[in-house]
Design a protein around this motif. Structure first.
Motif, PDB file in Angstrom:
ATOM      1  N   PHE A 130       0.815  -1.217   0.000  1.00  0.00           N
ATOM      2  CA  PHE A 130       0.000   0.000   0.000  1.00  0.00           C
ATOM      3  C   PHE A 130       0.848   1.266   0.000  1.00  0.00           C
ATOM      4  O   PHE A 130       0.517   2.255  -0.668  1.00  0.00           O
ATOM      5  N   GLY A 131       1.962   1.262   0.745  1.00  0.00           N
ATOM      6  CA  GLY A 131       2.819   2.450   0.779  1.00  0.00           C
ATOM      7  C   GLY A 131       3.387   2.783  -0.589  1.00  0.00           C
ATOM      8  O   GLY A 131       3.382   3.936  -1.027  1.00  0.00           O
ATOM      9  N   GLY A 132       3.868   1.757  -1.297  1.00  0.00           N
ATOM     10  CA  GLY A 132       4.394   1.958  -2.649  1.00  0.00           C
ATOM     11  C   GLY A 132       3.323   2.414  -3.622  1.00  0.00           C
ATOM     12  O   GLY A 132       3.574   3.230  -4.512  1.00  0.00           O
ATOM     13  N   ALA A 133       2.098   1.875  -3.432  1.00  0.00           N
ATOM     14  CA  ALA A 133       0.986   2.290  -4.302  1.00  0.00           C
ATOM     15  C   ALA A 133       0.651   3.764  -4.077  1.00  0.00           C
ATOM     16  O   ALA A 133       0.388   4.512  -5.028  1.00  0.00           O
ATOM     17  N   LEU A 134       0.675   4.198  -2.823  1.00  0.00           N
ATOM     18  CA  LEU A 134       0.437   5.623  -2.514  1.00  0.00           C
ATOM     19  C   LEU A 134       1.529   6.494  -3.131  1.00  0.00           C
ATOM     20  O   LEU A 134       1.252   7.541  -3.713  1.00  0.00           O
ATOM     21  N   ARG A 135       2.789   6.045  -2.980  1.00  0.00           N
ATOM     22  CA  ARG A 135       3.930   6.794  -3.557  1.00  0.00           C
ATOM     23  C   ARG A 135       3.734   7.010  -5.047  1.00  0.00           C
ATOM     24  O   ARG A 135       3.833   8.135  -5.546  1.00  0.00           O
ATOM     25  N   ASP A 136       3.445   5.932  -5.762  1.00  0.00           N
ATOM     26  CA  ASP A 136       3.337   6.022  -7.217  1.00  0.00           C
ATOM     27  C   ASP A 136       2.123   6.847  -7.637  1.00  0.00           C
ATOM     28  O   ASP A 136       2.195   7.625  -8.588  1.00  0.00           O
ATOM     29  N   THR A 137       1.007   6.685  -6.914  1.00  0.00           N
ATOM     30  CA  THR A 137      -0.208   7.438  -7.245  1.00  0.00           C
ATOM     31  C   THR A 137       0.011   8.940  -7.053  1.00  0.00           C
ATOM     32  O   THR A 137      -0.327   9.754  -7.918  1.00  0.00           O
ATOM     33  N   LEU A 138       0.601   9.312  -5.917  1.00  0.00           N
ATOM     34  CA  LEU A 138       0.854  10.730  -5.634  1.00  0.00           C
ATOM     35  C   LEU A 138       1.881  11.334  -6.583  1.00  0.00           C
ATOM     36  O   LEU A 138       1.873  12.535  -6.830  1.00  0.00           O
ATOM     37  N   CYS A 139       2.761  10.473  -7.121  1.00  0.00           N
ATOM     38  CA  CYS A 139       3.787  10.947  -8.062  1.00  0.00           C
ATOM     39  C   CYS A 139       3.343  10.770  -9.517  1.00  0.00           C
ATOM     40  O   CYS A 139       4.152  10.837 -10.446  1.00  0.00           O
ATOM     41  N   ASN A 140       2.035  10.507  -9.700  1.00  0.00           N
ATOM     42  CA  ASN A 140       1.450  10.394 -11.035  1.00  0.00           C
ATOM     43  C   ASN A 140       2.073   9.269 -11.860  1.00  0.00           C
ATOM     44  O   ASN A 140       2.322   9.425 -13.059  1.00  0.00           O
ATOM     45  N   GLU A 141       2.339   8.141 -11.186  1.00  0.00           N
ATOM     46  CA  GLU A 141       2.841   6.947 -11.859  1.00  0.00           C
ATOM     47  C   GLU A 141       1.844   5.812 -11.646  1.00  0.00           C
ATOM     48  O   GLU A 141       1.120   5.803 -10.647  1.00  0.00           O
ATOM     49  N   VAL A 142       1.816   4.868 -12.576  1.00  0.00           N
ATOM     50  CA  VAL A 142       0.998   3.669 -12.364  1.00  0.00           C
ATOM     51  C   VAL A 142       1.700   2.820 -11.301  1.00  0.00           C
ATOM     52  O   VAL A 142       2.866   2.477 -11.454  1.00  0.00           O
ATOM     53  N   PRO A 143       1.018   2.483 -10.185  1.00  0.00           N
ATOM     54  CA  PRO A 143       1.676   1.713  -9.123  1.00  0.00           C
ATOM     55  C   PRO A 143       2.209   0.370  -9.617  1.00  0.00           C
ATOM     56  O   PRO A 143       1.608  -0.281 -10.477  1.00  0.00           O
ATOM     57  N   PHE A 144       3.346  -0.051  -9.041  1.00  0.00           N
ATOM     58  CA  PHE A 144       3.925  -1.356  -9.373  1.00  0.00           C
ATOM     59  C   PHE A 144       2.878  -2.461  -9.317  1.00  0.00           C
ATOM     60  O   PHE A 144       2.835  -3.350 -10.164  1.00  0.00           O
ATOM     61  N   ILE A 145       2.025  -2.396  -8.297  1.00  0.00           N
ATOM     62  CA  ILE A 145       1.074  -3.472  -8.048  1.00  0.00           C
ATOM     63  C   ILE A 145       0.073  -3.631  -9.199  1.00  0.00           C
ATOM     64  O   ILE A 145      -0.504  -4.689  -9.391  1.00  0.00           O
ATOM     65  N   PHE A 146      -0.116  -2.572  -9.999  1.00  0.00           N
ATOM     66  CA  PHE A 146      -1.088  -2.630 -11.090  1.00  0.00           C
ATOM     67  C   PHE A 146      -0.447  -2.739 -12.481  1.00  0.00           C
ATOM     68  O   PHE A 146      -1.156  -2.782 -13.478  1.00  0.00           O
ATOM     69  N   ARG A 147       0.872  -2.761 -12.541  1.00  0.00           N
ATOM     70  CA  ARG A 147       1.530  -2.792 -13.853  1.00  0.00           C
ATOM     71  C   ARG A 147       1.618  -4.211 -14.381  1.00  0.00           C
ATOM     72  O   ARG A 147       2.070  -5.119 -13.692  1.00  0.00           O
ATOM     73  N   ASP A 149       3.653  -5.232 -16.518  1.00  0.00           N
ATOM     74  CA  ASP A 149       5.051  -5.627 -16.711  1.00  0.00           C
ATOM     75  C   ASP A 149       5.783  -5.833 -15.382  1.00  0.00           C
ATOM     76  O   ASP A 149       6.994  -5.986 -15.358  1.00  0.00           O
ATOM     77  N   GLN A 150       5.024  -5.864 -14.269  1.00  0.00           N
ATOM     78  CA  GLN A 150       5.650  -6.056 -12.959  1.00  0.00           C
ATOM     79  C   GLN A 150       4.980  -7.215 -12.235  1.00  0.00           C
ATOM     80  O   GLN A 150       3.758  -7.334 -12.254  1.00  0.00           O
ATOM     81  N   ILE A 151       5.774  -8.081 -11.588  1.00  0.00           N
ATOM     82  CA  ILE A 151       5.223  -9.092 -10.688  1.00  0.00           C
ATOM     83  C   ILE A 151       5.556  -8.613  -9.287  1.00  0.00           C
ATOM     84  O   ILE A 151       6.720  -8.441  -8.940  1.00  0.00           O
ATOM     85  N   TYR A 152       4.549  -8.337  -8.497  1.00  0.00           N
ATOM     86  CA  TYR A 152       4.756  -7.589  -7.255  1.00  0.00           C
ATOM     87  C   TYR A 152       3.920  -8.155  -6.102  1.00  0.00           C
ATOM     88  O   TYR A 152       4.463  -8.795  -5.197  1.00  0.00           O
ATOM     89  N   ALA A 153       2.604  -7.942  -6.150  1.00  0.00           N
ATOM     90  CA  ALA A 153       1.749  -8.405  -5.051  1.00  0.00           C
ATOM     91  C   ALA A 153       1.783  -9.920  -4.909  1.00  0.00           C
ATOM     92  O   ALA A 153       1.723 -10.454  -3.798  1.00  0.00           O
ATOM     93  N   SER A 154       1.871 -10.635  -6.036  1.00  0.00           N
ATOM     94  CA  SER A 154       1.886 -12.100  -5.982  1.00  0.00           C
ATOM     95  C   SER A 154       3.140 -12.617  -5.277  1.00  0.00           C
ATOM     96  O   SER A 154       3.110 -13.649  -4.613  1.00  0.00           O
TER      97      SER A 154
END
Length: 204
Positions: A130-147, A149-154
């Motif tokens: 959640f912290g990383g998702a907040l970081r990316d959202t506030l910085c106008n980036e697609v969060p790692f967890i939703f990309r 091209d990224q394996i993250y939450a799993s």
């Protein structure tokens, strides 16, 4: 064991705060922005975990040294040339450490409060991501967890279950914690290095 948990918690806070501050500086934020992004990245997941489990006072309110440490780091990042020399790709390692530490500690706290393995694993994933998702959202980036091209939450989810199984089979809390944490960090780094993902685009 509590001392080890506290040390790990502080390592996770520092690692996630660094990842947030690197991104904030890349976005040319002022010191307030750098502190804010570092703060939500480091403490956002634990705050969500505590709120969902009605665990009060919130961890960082009880341990004021954590926000004080993040504030000190924000000052250093803002007024030294350090951040300008760090590329955004460098956030992968501190982010992986933060993901590992907070996923396992979040899952462990949920177990300690009597929740099932499945619920504890979900709370571990929330704490870790959640912290990383907040970081990316506030910085106008697609969060790692939703990309795609990224394996993250799993990886976080699998690491929590590995921790549970090791705890059950090995009857050693510290060994299980170490194995689960190392798995998440190494798997996350390997996924980035070797472009491992859950789904690929099919062009036909």
């Amino acid at each position: 064991m509590p001392d080890i948990i506290y040390i790990l918690e502080m390592i996770g806070v520092v690692a996630f705060a660094i990842s947030g501050m690197i991104v904030a500086r890349q976005k040319n934020m002022d010191p307030v922005g750098v502190f804010t992004i570092g703060f939500v990245t480091a403490l956002g997941g634990g705050t969500l975990r505590d709120l969902m489990m009605d665990n009060h006072p919130l961890y960082w309110i009880k341990h004021q040294e954590q926000p004080i440490l993040i504030l000190s780091m924000a000052v250093v990042f803002s007024y030294s040339g350090l951040a300008g020399r760090i590329r955004e790709s460098r956030i992968v390692f501190p982010d992986a450490i933060g993901l590992g530490v907070f996923s396992i500690l979040g899952a462990q706290l949920a177990l300690d409060l009597g929740h099932s393995w499945f619920i504890a694993s979900l709370l571990g994933v929330m704490t870790g991501t959640f912290g990383g998702a907040l970081r990316d959202t506030l910085c106008n980036e697609v969060p790692f967890i939703f990309r795609k091209d990224q394996i993250y939450a799993s990886i976080s989810f699998a690491g929590c279950w590995l921790y549970f199984l090791c705890q059950w089979l090995l009857a050693s809390e510290s060994l299980a914690l170490t194995i689960g944490l190392l798995f998440i960090v190494i798997a996350r780094m390997a996924a980035v290095r070797f472009d491992i993902r859950l789904q690929r685009d099919h062009h036909g």
